[in-house]
Write an enzyme that holds these catalytic residues in place. Structure first.
Site, PDB file in Angstrom:
ATOM      1  N   ASP A  83       0.849  -1.195   0.000  1.00 56.13           N
ATOM      2  CA  ASP A  83       0.000   0.000   0.000  1.00 56.13           C
ATOM      3  C   ASP A  83       0.891   1.255   0.000  1.00 56.13           C
ATOM      4  O   ASP A  83       1.792   1.377   0.846  1.00 56.13           O
ATOM      5  CB  ASP A  83      -0.873  -0.048   1.272  1.00 56.13           C
ATOM      6  CG  ASP A  83      -1.962   1.005   1.279  1.00 56.13           C
ATOM      7  OD1 ASP A  83      -2.435   1.380   0.202  1.00 56.13           O
ATOM      8  OD2 ASP A  83      -2.353   1.425   2.395  1.00 56.13           O
ATOM      9  N   ASP A 269      -8.819   0.827   6.488  1.00 54.99           N
ATOM     10  CA  ASP A 269      -7.830   0.631   7.545  1.00 54.99           C
ATOM     11  C   ASP A 269      -8.349   1.220   8.867  1.00 54.99           C
ATOM     12  O   ASP A 269      -8.459   0.529   9.882  1.00 54.99           O
ATOM     13  CB  ASP A 269      -6.510   1.311   7.140  1.00 54.99           C
ATOM     14  CG  ASP A 269      -5.423   1.110   8.175  1.00 54.99           C
ATOM     15  OD1 ASP A 269      -5.616   0.310   9.106  1.00 54.99           O
ATOM     16  OD2 ASP A 269      -4.369   1.761   8.063  1.00 54.99           O
TER      17      ASP A 269
HETATM   18  P1  13P Z   1      -8.844   4.798   5.740  1.00 53.70           P
HETATM   19  O1  13P Z   1      -7.946   5.647   6.577  1.00 53.70           O
HETATM   20  O2  13P Z   1     -10.085   5.497   5.351  1.00 53.70           O
HETATM   21  O3  13P Z   1      -9.138   3.481   6.391  1.00 53.70           O
HETATM   22  O4  13P Z   1      -8.072   4.492   4.355  1.00 53.70           O
HETATM   23  C1  13P Z   1      -7.144   3.456   4.255  1.00 53.70           C
HETATM   24  C2  13P Z   1      -6.364   3.509   2.994  1.00 53.70           C
HETATM   25  O5  13P Z   1      -6.689   4.173   2.034  1.00 53.70           O
HETATM   26  C3  13P Z   1      -5.159   2.706   2.944  1.00 53.70           C
HETATM   27  O6  13P Z   1      -4.425   2.924   1.781  1.00 53.70           O
HETATM   28  O1  G3H Z   2      -3.190   4.928   3.735  1.00 55.74           O
HETATM   29  C1  G3H Z   2      -2.586   4.554   4.706  1.00 55.74           C
HETATM   30  C2  G3H Z   2      -3.025   3.397   5.524  1.00 55.74           C
HETATM   31  O2  G3H Z   2      -4.083   3.748   6.376  1.00 55.74           O
HETATM   32  C3  G3H Z   2      -1.863   2.815   6.246  1.00 55.74           C
HETATM   33  O3  G3H Z   2      -1.481   3.622   7.270  1.00 55.74           O
HETATM   34  O4  G3H Z   2       0.902   4.157   6.855  1.00 55.74           O
HETATM   35  O5  G3H Z   2      -0.075   4.294   9.156  1.00 55.74           O
HETATM   36  O6  G3H Z   2       0.325   2.072   8.068  1.00 55.74           O
HETATM   37  P1  G3H Z   2       0.023   3.548   7.891  1.00 55.74           P
HETATM   38 ZN    ZN Z   3      -4.508   4.851   0.967  1.00 55.17          ZN
END
Ligand code: 13P
Ligand code: G3H
Ligand code: ZN
Length: 322
Positions: A83, A269
């Site tokens: 991600d 997330d």
């Molecule tokens: P949220 O913060 O809305 O859960 O989004 C997660 C996300 O886009 C991870 O890439």
């Molecule tokens: O877009 C980001 C996700 O919510 C992941 O968050 O970078 O804190 O792991 P993080």
């Molecule tokens: Zn994201």
């Protein structure tokens, strides 16, 4: 079955008018909660690891925990996805570690630079049987260490998407239509309040989405920042010593509508973080004498599972599609 790429998954989701859930994973309990729900609901799933998650757990643990989930859930397709990869090197390292999908996010860079880096990642990924998600447009909110203020965010420009996809060769495209990362997606000034005093965010820009899908027929679109920030968990946090005033997310009926369109992947997330944190806070409030991690992680895992089940069945429409 072994880890898969999202190619087949997205084709079925596009044709079937539903979206696959992409859930961020940071530890064993989160992976178990997500995959147990998906196994029981016969849903395909994307388990995604951010750069921050990889730094937290190190580059080995999350891959091995996901491999354990694959063994435990042999009947559902599982993708292991990076991600918000920010450089070619990060993407390469995940591809070399066995990820089946990577995101290269150069959406904050100028158009030509975004194309050049994305193209470089696509060439390496495709040579290794891995698929690539790219991004055009900037979401507000916090992702990894990057915080984008609401006024610095910008919607995807539909007139750019065909050129971007054809020049990069990417396999899916994340677009900005008004979603935002984190639990505080909108300022109070951007929202109205309903009769219960709960903030109601501005609606998603479905016109931008539809314009993009018209220009990219058959091509999978991705939505980031799509947590709904369930108010029962915000309340649970706040009633048990937390302080999360005015946390607000994307209304689920809008996500349901998006899932019926070309949107094939929806990222969630913050909702899982909230379920975990609310449950653990409540546990300690009710059992201040307890200190065995298994005792407080067990109900947290169970609530993550129920949040995911709800998303699969009531929001994404992917239950029964494995
Ligand atoms: P949220 O913060 O809305 O859960 O989004 C997660 C996300 O886009 C991870 O890439
Ligand atoms: O877009 C980001 C996700 O919510 C992941 O968050 O970078 O804190 O792991 P993080
Ligand atoms: Zn994201």
């Amino acid at each position: 079955m072994p880890l898969v790429t999202s190619t087949e998954m997205f084709k079925k989701a596009y044709d079937g008018g539903y979206a696959v859930g992409a859930f961020n994973v940071n530890n064993m309990e989160i992976i178990q909660g997500i995959t147990e729900a998906c196994r029981e609901e016969h849903a395909p799933v994307i388990l995604q690891v951010s750069k921050g998650a990889r730094a937290y757990a190190n580059r080995t643990y999350l891959v091995k925990l996901v491999e354990a989930a694959v063994i435990e859930c042999p009947d559902i397709p599982i993708v292991l996805h990076l991600d918000h990869g920010d450089t070619f090197e990060t993407c390469k390292s995940c591809i070399d570690d066995g990820f089946t999908s990577v995101m290269i996010d150069c959406s904050s860079k100028p158009f030509e630079e975004n194309i050049a880096i994305t193209r470089q990642v696509v060439e390496y990924a495709h040579a290794h049987g891995v698929v690539v998600e790219a991004e055009l447009g900037t979401l507000a909110g916090i992702e990894d260490e990057v915080k984008v203020a609401a006024d610095a965010a910008s919607y995807t420009r539909p007139e750019e998407v065909e050129e971007f996809v054809s020049r990069t060769g990417c396999d899916s495209l994340a677009i900005a239509i008004g979603t935002s990362h984190g639990a505080y997606k909108f300022t109070a000034a951007q929202c109205t309040r309903n009769e219960k005093g709960i903030l109601v965010p501005p609606p998603l820009r479905f016109d931008v989405l539809h314009e993009c899908e018209k220009r990219l027929p058959g091509f999978p679109i991705v939505l980031h920042g799509s947590s709904s920030v369930p108010q029962e968990y915000v309340k649970m946090v706040n009633e048990n010593g937390g302080k999360m005033p005015d946390a607000v997310g994307i209304p689920e009926e809008q996500l349901r509508e998006a899932a019926r369109s070309a949107v094939c992947k929806i990222n969630i997330d913050s909702d899982l973080r909230l379920a975990m944190t609310g449950t653990i806070r409540q546990f300690f409030n009710e059992h201040p004498e307890k200190f065995d991690p298994r005792e407080y992680l067990k109900p947290a895992r169970a609530n993550i599972k129920e949040v995911v089940r709800h998303k699969l069945v009531d929001v994404l429409g992917c239950a029964g599609k494995a």
